[in-house]
Enzyme design. Structure first.
Site: not given
Ligand code: PLP
Length: 404
Positions: A198, A362
């Site tokens: 990610d 989150c």
């Molecule tokens: C922001 C973020 C997400 C989610 O991204 P979206 O654009 O909201 O789908 C996932 N993982 C990490 C580490 C993030 O910083």
């Protein structure tokens, strides 16, 4: 070198007052601001060549298709994918992860294991939990230490022939920790597991080389790297993208449709059902050009100076505790002051023009690990200044005196 005056002039939003004070935008880890060239590209698309792509023979449709596909190639080069069709254009990181997690439903069996880290965003946790519910696979977690780093010796113990997939973020959005992804990928490959990285939080700071990393999947969002919201990428190695079933059915993703049977389109279209965010994809390409013109080495070294300065400065405030103290960090400072609730501080400093994030970011498991409800997170970008850090410091001192 970053020419800070020149850079700030590229971002119209920064030049304004909020609550009567000059805006100090320090919520870049949630989304960062857009330079004028990106805004112009969206206006230009809708004012001059808006048309649906890949379908029409007419001129505007061809212009739109070319611009859209040129953006894909820019992204291919930026991330160093081998083939342009290994770059799937999506609605963002969350969407991209869900494509992979849903696709793995048919590839996992009961008792298979998949590994996540303790440092993840909810969007890299929940889709995998849903996958486990569907398949009977088991979710294992690489633990973290007090510095906010992954405990790699525990990762070694989790890996086994049962492991099918490992998914970790390159940089933690809550703490800023940079994870050792090359080591994570290589160790997973040694036992035959696939890896998804990610890159949502790392891509504004670190330019990855996907072929050198040899990663199987990589996901990111445009809106954290100066592009628009609602756009992102899913990179997958060709053999993996061929193995995964399509995620959504609809137009654009088919080769032939009859009521008896439909055959799917080739990559990348198999995963791009429906009319995409054409303006957003084109603007994403412009954002990538903008960042590369600044240079990722310049961005990283300037942001690191900001991080060092801000860390020293904020630690002068008595009772201020920083969460996430790894030597390997992007420019994020997550902190609390004494027992004061982060929300109360966030509300007061907003009145002073300062935008920070408060809460669990989150990433509730990280907050549970530290036994706190949340933190205040100041996250910096290459357009922030040392003076803004001083303003943050002054505002925190004021908030503290009001709340204690
Ligand atoms: C922001 C973020 C997400 C989610 O991204 P979206 O654009 O909201 O789908 C996932 N993982 C990490 C580490 C993030 O910083």
């Amino acid at each position: 070198m970053i020419d800070i005056k020149k850079v700030r002039a590229d971002f119209p939003i920064l030049n304004q007052k909020v609550n009567g004070k000059p805006l100090v935008y320090l919520d870049n880890a949630a989304t960062n601001q857009k330079p004028q060239v990106v805004i112009d590209s969206i206006v230009n698309y809708y004012s001059t060549f808006n048309a649906n792509i890949h379908r029409g023979v007419h001129t505007l449709s061809q212009l739109a298709t070319n611009a859209y596909e040129e953006a894909r190639i820019k992204l291919q080069h930026h991330f160093n994918a081998k083939k342009s069709y290994e770059i799937i254009l999506t609605a963002g990181t969350t969407h991209s992860i869900n494509i992979v997690a849903t696709g793995f439903t048919s590839l996992l069996n009961e008792g298979d294991e998949i590994i996540v880290s303790a440092l993840e965003h909810h969007s890299n946790i929940v889709p995998w939990q849903m996958l486990c519910e569907r398949t009977g696979a088991i979710l294992k977690v690489i633990p973290m230490n007090l510095e906010g780093e992954l405990v790699m010796s525990e990762y070694d113990k989790l890996l086994s022939i049962k492991t099918k997939l490992v998914f970790v973020n390159h940089v933690s959005n809550a703490l800023g920790t940079i994870n050792p992804i090359k080591e994570i990928i290589d160790k997973a490959h040694n036992i035959g597991a696939a890896v998804l990285i990610d890159g949502a939080q790392s891509c504004p700071h670190i330019k990855p080389d996907l072929q050198a990393l040899d990663v199987d999947f990589y996901v990111a969002s445009a809106h954290k790297i100066c592009g628009p919201t609602g756009v992102g990428i899913l990179y997958g190695k060709e053999e993996w993208l061929n193995k995964l079933p399509p995620y959504q059915g609809g137009g654009e993703m088919i080769k032939k449709v009859t009521f008896e049977k439909t055959t799917y389109a080739d990559l990348p279209h198999k995963f791009e059902a429906g009319t995409p965010n054409i303006a957003g994809v084109i603007a994403f390409g412009v954002a990538i050009d903008y960042m590369n013109e600044l240079g990722f080495d310049n961005i990283a070294s300037y942001e690191n100076e900001l991080l060092q300065y801000a860390t020293k400065k904020l630690l002068q405030i008595e009772g201020l505790k920083i969460y996430g103290t790894s030597q390997h960090k992007t420019a994020v400072i997550s902190f609390n002051i004494g027992e004061i609730h982060p929300y109360d501080i966030g509300t007061i400093i907003d009145k002073l023009g300062i935008a920070v994030r408060t809460g669990h970011h989150c990433a509730q498991p990280i907050m549970d690990f530290y036994k706190i409800p949340g933190t205040i997170r100041a996250s910096f970008s290459f357009y922030n200044t040392f003076e803004e850090i001083d303003l943050l410091y002054d505002a925190l001192v004021k908030a503290k005196s009001m709340l204690c």
